[in-house]
Design a protein around this motif. Structure first.
Motif, PDB file in Angstrom:
ATOM      1  N   GLY A  99      -4.997   5.054  -7.201  1.00  0.00           N
ATOM      2  CA  GLY A  99      -4.903   3.791  -6.487  1.00  0.00           C
ATOM      3  C   GLY A  99      -4.082   2.739  -7.180  1.00  0.00           C
ATOM      4  O   GLY A  99      -3.963   1.618  -6.687  1.00  0.00           O
ATOM      5  N   GLY A 100      -3.512   3.061  -8.350  1.00  0.00           N
ATOM      6  CA  GLY A 100      -2.686   2.101  -9.072  1.00  0.00           C
ATOM      7  C   GLY A 100      -1.347   1.883  -8.383  1.00  0.00           C
ATOM      8  O   GLY A 100      -0.958   2.630  -7.478  1.00  0.00           O
ATOM      9  N   ASN A 101      -0.657   0.830  -8.806  1.00  0.00           N
ATOM     10  CA  ASN A 101       0.654   0.535  -8.247  1.00  0.00           C
ATOM     11  C   ASN A 101       1.719   1.403  -8.902  1.00  0.00           C
ATOM     12  O   ASN A 101       1.865   1.394 -10.125  1.00  0.00           O
ATOM     13  CB  ASN A 101       1.017  -0.943  -8.448  1.00  0.00           C
ATOM     14  N   THR A 102       2.468   2.140  -8.127  1.00  0.00           N
ATOM     15  CA  THR A 102       3.511   3.002  -8.660  1.00  0.00           C
ATOM     16  C   THR A 102       4.835   2.244  -8.727  1.00  0.00           C
ATOM     17  O   THR A 102       5.060   1.290  -7.977  1.00  0.00           O
ATOM     18  CB  THR A 102       3.699   4.252  -7.788  1.00  0.00           C
ATOM     19  N   VAL A 103       5.708   2.680  -9.646  1.00  0.00           N
ATOM     20  CA  VAL A 103       7.038   2.079  -9.797  1.00  0.00           C
ATOM     21  C   VAL A 103       8.071   3.193  -9.835  1.00  0.00           C
ATOM     22  O   VAL A 103       7.755   4.348 -10.142  1.00  0.00           O
ATOM     23  CB  VAL A 103       7.129   1.227 -11.084  1.00  0.00           C
ATOM     24  N   PHE A 104       9.295   2.831  -9.533  1.00  0.00           N
ATOM     25  CA  PHE A 104      10.363   3.826  -9.548  1.00  0.00           C
ATOM     26  C   PHE A 104      10.683   4.221 -10.981  1.00  0.00           C
ATOM     27  O   PHE A 104      10.857   3.380 -11.852  1.00  0.00           O
ATOM     28  CB  PHE A 104      11.617   3.271  -8.870  1.00  0.00           C
TER      29      PHE A 104
ATOM     30  N   GLU B 245       0.807  -1.213   0.000  1.00  0.00           N
ATOM     31  CA  GLU B 245       0.000   0.000   0.000  1.00  0.00           C
ATOM     32  C   GLU B 245       0.843   1.268   0.000  1.00  0.00           C
ATOM     33  O   GLU B 245       0.426   2.292  -0.515  1.00  0.00           O
ATOM     34  CB  GLU B 245      -0.928  -0.005   1.220  1.00  0.00           C
ATOM     35  N   VAL B 246       2.041   1.195   0.549  1.00  0.00           N
ATOM     36  CA  VAL B 246       2.875   2.384   0.630  1.00  0.00           C
ATOM     37  C   VAL B 246       3.250   2.893  -0.755  1.00  0.00           C
ATOM     38  O   VAL B 246       3.580   4.041  -0.934  1.00  0.00           O
ATOM     39  CB  VAL B 246       4.143   2.104   1.465  1.00  0.00           C
ATOM     40  N   ASN B 247       3.188   2.011  -1.790  1.00  0.00           N
ATOM     41  CA  ASN B 247       3.542   2.395  -3.145  1.00  0.00           C
ATOM     42  C   ASN B 247       2.323   2.604  -4.031  1.00  0.00           C
ATOM     43  O   ASN B 247       2.456   2.672  -5.249  1.00  0.00           O
ATOM     44  CB  ASN B 247       4.454   1.332  -3.781  1.00  0.00           C
ATOM     45  N   GLN B 248       1.149   2.712  -3.436  1.00  0.00           N
ATOM     46  CA  GLN B 248      -0.044   2.954  -4.231  1.00  0.00           C
ATOM     47  C   GLN B 248      -0.158   4.424  -4.608  1.00  0.00           C
ATOM     48  O   GLN B 248       0.229   5.311  -3.846  1.00  0.00           O
ATOM     49  CB  GLN B 248      -1.297   2.525  -3.464  1.00  0.00           C
TER      50      GLN B 248
END
Length: 373
Positions: free
Chosen positions: A27-32, A19-22
């Protein structure tokens, strides 16, 4: 035709970020994102900055680490092992990997091995995937001894961003050494030379060496001696994409790994120190040779005491992939910080033969031309 359609993350790798990377917007999943250095949502484009700090560059005691079995990374990660090549990948506890980053095998299983020592520092990716692919294209177009058909018919496999594990070591050293020191001196020698049937006396100076043995001490502090902690990437390929600019290391945060993979170190801490010690010993020998004054210096023996040995576990970024040509697989790497490329490529025997023949002809012409003068 060149196949670039397989560069996307394969469906067999299921990534469910915490959840910390949402994304706070959709609400999508984030990436670096290497371009911005932030977490980025691939759906709505929203970005969330990652605070980069350099406060955790703490050296850990090597001897204390050997006394305890450190599994400090186990709370965050679990290990997946490749049954084909033996590589172990570290992923978040809620992620599943179905292919191997290093050999492409689908024979991946959850491992009972511990994730081990948690990294202290990480060097975040700065080269995006698209740029890494372009760097590869430039590299392959410069393979002058490769078959001419390579540039049109190779097939590029999946390209994956992975963090490779490294150890860095610090140590104070005090060495006692024995050296032989040679000093040049010259003697006059007269000898007889026969030329065109006639003899004549020639006097010349001949250099000789006068040797003496000396004992001494050599002290040096070694800082951040870097040792690769992976057995799964060929050292010759890694060396060709070095160096990494380690002044850009920041404190480890799991957000930097979002969307990427990390390899579990396959070279344990003690073995890593043995590799570092070999590097340190070579540098000590070179230092002794510089410290001692003489025309010729031969190091006979060195006895070194290593004190206050400390270490750090760090992660460095690479893009790793392979390409197929004539039913063979050739691996290549891209430095995830600088974009430097190394890899293996096929060699055209015909091109090598032609170049060799041309070189022989040129040498023959030069010999004839200059020999006739």
């Amino acid at each position: 035709m060149t196949n670039l359609e397989n560069n996307e993350q394969p469906e067999s790798v299921k990534i469910e970020d915490t959840e910390v990377n949402q994304c706070s917007s959709c609400g999508g999943n984030t990436v670096f994102d290497p371009s911005s250095g932030a977490l980025k949502c691939p759906f709505c484009g929203s970005e969330k900055e990652i605070e980069k700090t350099q406060e955790n560059a703490i050296e850990h005691s090597f001897l204390q680490a050997l006394e305890k079995d450190d599994h400090s990374w186990d709370d965050e990660k679990r290990v997946f092992s490749c049954k084909n090549c033996g590589a172990e990948t570290v992923l978040d506890k809620d992620k599943v990997a179905d292919f191997c980053t290093f050999c492409g095998s689908s024979h991946i299983a959850s491992s009972e091995n511990h994730a081990g020592i948690k990294p202290a520092l990480v060097l975040p990716f700065q080269v995006p995937k698209e740029e890494a692919i372009e760097k590869f294209k430039v590299w392959i177009n410069k393979r002058y001894f490769a078959p001419s058909s390579l540039k049109k018919s190779y097939q590029l496999s999946k390209i994956t961003g992975a963090y490779l594990p490294y150890w860095t070591f610090d140590s104070k050293t005090r060495s006692n050494f024995v050296v032989r020191i040679g000093t040049y001196y010259y003697v006059t020698v007269t000898r007889t030379v026969v030329e065109d049937g006639k003899s004549r006396r020639v006097t010349e100076q001949v250099r000789k060496i006068r040797w003496r043995t000396e004992h001494g001490n050599y002290n040096e502090f070694f800082d951040d001696v870097l040792v690769k902690a992976s057995r799964n990437v060929a050292s010759d390929l890694i060396h060709k994409i070095e160096p990494f600019q380690l002044n850009a290391l920041v404190d480890y945060k799991s957000q930097f790994l979002s969307g990427f993979l990390a390899e579990r170190y396959s070279i344990p801490l003690k073995e890593g120190w043995n590799g570092a010690k070999a590097i340190i010993d070579r540098r000590i020998t070179n230092g002794i040779e510089r410290q001692v004054h003489g025309d010729v210096v031969q190091v006979v023996s060195v006895s070194t005491n290593y004190k206050d040995i400390t270490y750090k576990h760090i992660l460095l970024p690479i893009w790793i992939s392979s390409f197929h040509f004539n039913h063979k697989v050739y691996r290549f790497l891209v430095n995830g910080q600088t974009g430097k490329v190394s890899g293996n490529a096929p060699i055209s025997a015909l091109k090598v033969t032609i170049v060799s023949l041309v070189a022989i002809v040129i040498i023959a012409i030069l010999v004839i031309f200059f020999g006739g003068q």
